[in-house]
Design an enzyme around this catalytic site. Sequence first.
Site, PDB file in Angstrom:
ATOM      1  CB  THR A  79       1.642 -21.455   9.165  1.00  0.00           C
ATOM      2  OG1 THR A  79       1.912 -22.840   9.396  1.00  0.00           O
ATOM      3  CG2 THR A  79       2.179 -20.616  10.318  1.00  0.00           C
ATOM      4  CE  LYS A  80       0.770 -27.588   7.738  1.00  0.00           C
ATOM      5  NZ  LYS A  80       1.573 -27.152   8.878  1.00  0.00           N
TER       6      LYS A  80
END
Length: 393
Positions: free
Chosen positions: A185-186
């Site tokens: 998700t980064k």
Amino acid sequence: MDIKLLDLKRNYESIKEDVDKKIREVLDSTQYILGENVKQFEKEFAEYIGVKHAVSVGNGTDALIIALKALGIGHGDEVITTPFSFFATSEAISYVGAKPVFVDVERESYNLDPEKIEQAITENTKAILPVHIFGRSCKIDRILEIAKKHNLYVVEDAAQAAGCEYKGKKIGSFGDLACFSFFPTKNLGCYGDGGMITTNNPKLEKVVRALRAHGSGENGQHAYNILNNIEEEVEKDEGDNTVYNPKKYYNYLIGQNSRLDEIQAAILRVKLKHLDSWNEKRIEISEKYTDSIKNHGIRCPLKANGKEMIYHLYVLEADDREKAINILREKGISTGVYYPVPLNMQKVYIGSENFENPLKVADFLSKRTFAIPLFPELTVEEISYIIETMQEV
């Protein structure tokens, strides 16, 4: 509409051809552990951040743990940090046997408040661990000034801040060590777990490399010599890290197994080339949100200069968070709450001096903040729909 908080599939589709090609090359090479892609990604990431060394590890949590171990931080030591972050921040401190000392955050930025740090310093304080929360750079120059005055280490938690800058310099290049996460998700995420430690200190780099792989081999011997003030030539390790490397059976430190695998490194090499343009798109969308959302019950995040905020998340505040979330859900817009319980109030820390004594700003934010969809592939129609819906909340 049905708008996800983050759409990883859209991101993959945008680079699918290049990623698939790189994965096939790794499979054809059969070099799966600490191979050429890992070496090249470490080199490319170090150049991108503007540091001399980058050492990849298995995940962002391991990055924090290994960084603290490399500095010799352990039982009896204290590390000052923020209560408004993901649990890994304080967990890493506790894991090495040290005590997290929580200092409240700034109301506007949500980052560790530098002006409250000195009152928390004791004779046992060994380091400050600030977090660049949601991709916003903290006031790292002031934190470094305090650390220098009190002879403390600084470890940057840059898990959410790949590509973020402070006064024109990349986050991850300020502290003694800095830690990144490549969780999917980064802003720069792989297709599994991954992490990185950056530093300009060649001795710390050797110790970190040793700790990530059982304290063994060439790096283990280098680290052992550094820590014991031994000057001797160390034979270069030419072994195959995937099939058989005889030097890995010679151990010099108590380390751990925390390696970024070759496939993830190959994927990250592709994605790193796009990071700046993706971050620019995040900034563009976020500024449109901020300029367009006019609702007395909603507070938008504080704007930043240039890339001092690269919006890992677009986090709003609402006096009635549950009502806002429910309205958005009914309209097909996903949300996320970051973070519902400040770290000092987590049950695992019951009995610590900060429990039952909430840090006011962190406690206030934990009851009000939530994120709305933000990713580079959002369409113009989706952005407009989100803005229109926010006016109704």
